[in-house]
Design a protein around this motif. Structure first.
Motif, PDB file in Angstrom:
ATOM      1  N   ILE A 191       0.858  -1.183   0.000  1.00  0.00           N
ATOM      2  CA  ILE A 191       0.000   0.000   0.000  1.00  0.00           C
ATOM      3  C   ILE A 191       0.893   1.231   0.000  1.00  0.00           C
ATOM      4  O   ILE A 191       1.874   1.283   0.750  1.00  0.00           O
ATOM      5  N   CYS A 192       0.577   2.191  -0.845  1.00  0.00           N
ATOM      6  CA  CYS A 192       1.352   3.430  -0.860  1.00  0.00           C
ATOM      7  C   CYS A 192       0.944   4.273   0.345  1.00  0.00           C
ATOM      8  O   CYS A 192      -0.237   4.570   0.528  1.00  0.00           O
ATOM      9  N   SER A 193       1.947   4.644   1.151  1.00  0.00           N
ATOM     10  CA  SER A 193       1.641   5.380   2.384  1.00  0.00           C
ATOM     11  C   SER A 193       1.197   6.804   2.078  1.00  0.00           C
ATOM     12  O   SER A 193       0.634   7.477   2.923  1.00  0.00           O
ATOM     13  N   GLU A 194       1.458   7.262   0.857  1.00  0.00           N
ATOM     14  CA  GLU A 194       1.083   8.628   0.540  1.00  0.00           C
ATOM     15  C   GLU A 194      -0.306   8.721  -0.105  1.00  0.00           C
ATOM     16  O   GLU A 194      -1.169   9.434   0.371  1.00  0.00           O
ATOM     17  N   CYS A 195      -0.524   7.927  -1.177  1.00  0.00           N
ATOM     18  CA  CYS A 195      -1.803   8.067  -1.884  1.00  0.00           C
ATOM     19  C   CYS A 195      -2.803   6.972  -1.500  1.00  0.00           C
ATOM     20  O   CYS A 195      -3.969   7.032  -1.874  1.00  0.00           O
ATOM     21  N   GLY A 196      -2.347   5.958  -0.780  1.00  0.00           N
ATOM     22  CA  GLY A 196      -3.274   4.930  -0.295  1.00  0.00           C
ATOM     23  C   GLY A 196      -3.642   3.870  -1.320  1.00  0.00           C
ATOM     24  O   GLY A 196      -4.454   2.998  -1.036  1.00  0.00           O
ATOM     25  N   GLN A 205       6.443   7.362  -8.604  1.00  0.00           N
ATOM     26  CA  GLN A 205       6.307   8.259  -7.430  1.00  0.00           C
ATOM     27  C   GLN A 205       5.878   7.511  -6.162  1.00  0.00           C
ATOM     28  O   GLN A 205       5.997   8.031  -5.055  1.00  0.00           O
ATOM     29  N   CYS A 206       5.358   6.290  -6.313  1.00  0.00           N
ATOM     30  CA  CYS A 206       4.908   5.528  -5.141  1.00  0.00           C
ATOM     31  C   CYS A 206       5.954   4.518  -4.661  1.00  0.00           C
ATOM     32  O   CYS A 206       5.891   4.053  -3.523  1.00  0.00           O
ATOM     33  N   THR A 207       6.894   4.177  -5.555  1.00  0.00           N
ATOM     34  CA  THR A 207       7.806   3.062  -5.288  1.00  0.00           C
ATOM     35  C   THR A 207       8.495   3.128  -3.923  1.00  0.00           C
ATOM     36  O   THR A 207       8.581   2.135  -3.215  1.00  0.00           O
TER      37      THR A 207
HETATM   38 ZN   LIG Z   1       1.275   6.624  -4.066  1.00  0.00          ZN
END
Ligand SMILES: [Zn+2]
Length: 282
Positions: free
Chosen positions: A175-180, A209-211
């Motif tokens: 799960i991306c901690s920024e965009c969810g 950007q999520c990696t």
């Molecule tokens: Zn993200």
């Protein structure tokens, strides 16, 4: 995002028995609440009235297939996990009660789930929607009985995936901690062997950007994933048998990832590609 859903599954084993001790009166009451929210059968005249249920263990991709079919068929995809999450993020009085239940890891009662479901079905009815695809309900035989008492479910699709692939997929969740957003880094590549077909499921990799912001849920360890599947299988067997006895259960073994599985699922459901192309073009 799927955290809550799995929590429900995870902790659902013990309290089932206590459901059974409740009076038939409560059951009738719950049935009435649900019944008034379900569109009248006359809606069938407007076209096909799809009243389907999706079953499948956590990680199988049930929500993905249910959502695709709902777009294809023009019926709402109603996932009880989403209803609970939406309620939790609302300012309605039920939200704080729900938060208490969830934070203590308790099972959300049939009464609350049916209340949320009835409201959602009423909304759909107001909007003129006919039919529905349910995802995450019924989870127990009691819930299945209540549902069966108020409407005629046409079809119950039980999605299944080979356990080794399922475990790999559960462990690959990120799960991306920024965009969810949810991703999956697992690449399932099982070679065919002794007449058993192989299986290939590509990973669902994040954009650059999520990696660097990917996180793993703390309960996505192999031990917990296996326990979650065991609990799910124990509980779901009775629900599957309930629908099998009524001739409504369609077992569908996913042969691989979405590109491979989707056309085969449509075929199993007697839906044709033209409908699919029309939706894709729309
Ligand atoms: Zn993200």
């Amino acid at each position: 995002m799927a955290v809550l859903n799995n929590r429900l599954v995870c902790r659902a084993a013990a309290p089932i028995r206590s459901f059974c001790t409740k009076s038939a009166e409560t059951e009738a009451e719950l049935g009435r609440a649900l019944s008034s929210a379900i569109p009248a059968q006359s809606s069938k005249e407007k076209g096909r009235n799809i009243q389907w249920v999706f079953l499948g263990c956590p990680g199988v991709g049930k929500g993905t297939y249910a959502a695709r079919l709902s777009r294809l068929l023009g019926v709402p995809h109603i996932a009880t996990g989403d209803l609970v999450r939406q309620e939790l993020s609302s300012r309605r009085p039920l939200a704080s009660q729900l938060a208490g239940i969830v934070n203590q890891g308790k099972l959300i009662s049939d009464e609350i789930i049916i209340d949320l479901l009835s409201k959602r079905l009423e909304d759909a009815q107001t909007k003129g929607d006919t039919g529905f695809i349910l995802d995450g309900f019924p989870r127990t035989v009691r819930q299945a009985e209540i549902l069966e008492g108020v409407t005629d479910i046409d079809l119950v699709i039980n999605l299944k995936l080979r356990e080794e692939a399922l475990i790999a997929k559960c462990l690959g969740r990120r799960i991306c901690s920024e965009c969810g957003r949810n991703f999956n880094v697992a690449c399932v590549d099982i070679k065919s062997e002794d007449g058993n077909p192989g299986m290939y499921m590509p990973p669902l990799l994040p954009p650059p950007q999520c990696t660097s912001k990917l996180t793993i849920r703390s309960d996505d360890t192999e031990e917990i994933v296996k326990e979650r599947l065991r609990v799910y299988n124990d509980m779901s067997r009775a629900v599957e048998e309930f629908y099998q006895r009524r001739g409504k259960l369609l077992e569908f073994d996913l042969p691989g990832g979405i590109p491979e599985s989707w056309p085969k699922l449509l075929h199993a459901l007697n839906l044709n590609d033209n409908e699919d192309k029309r939706t894709a073009a729309a």
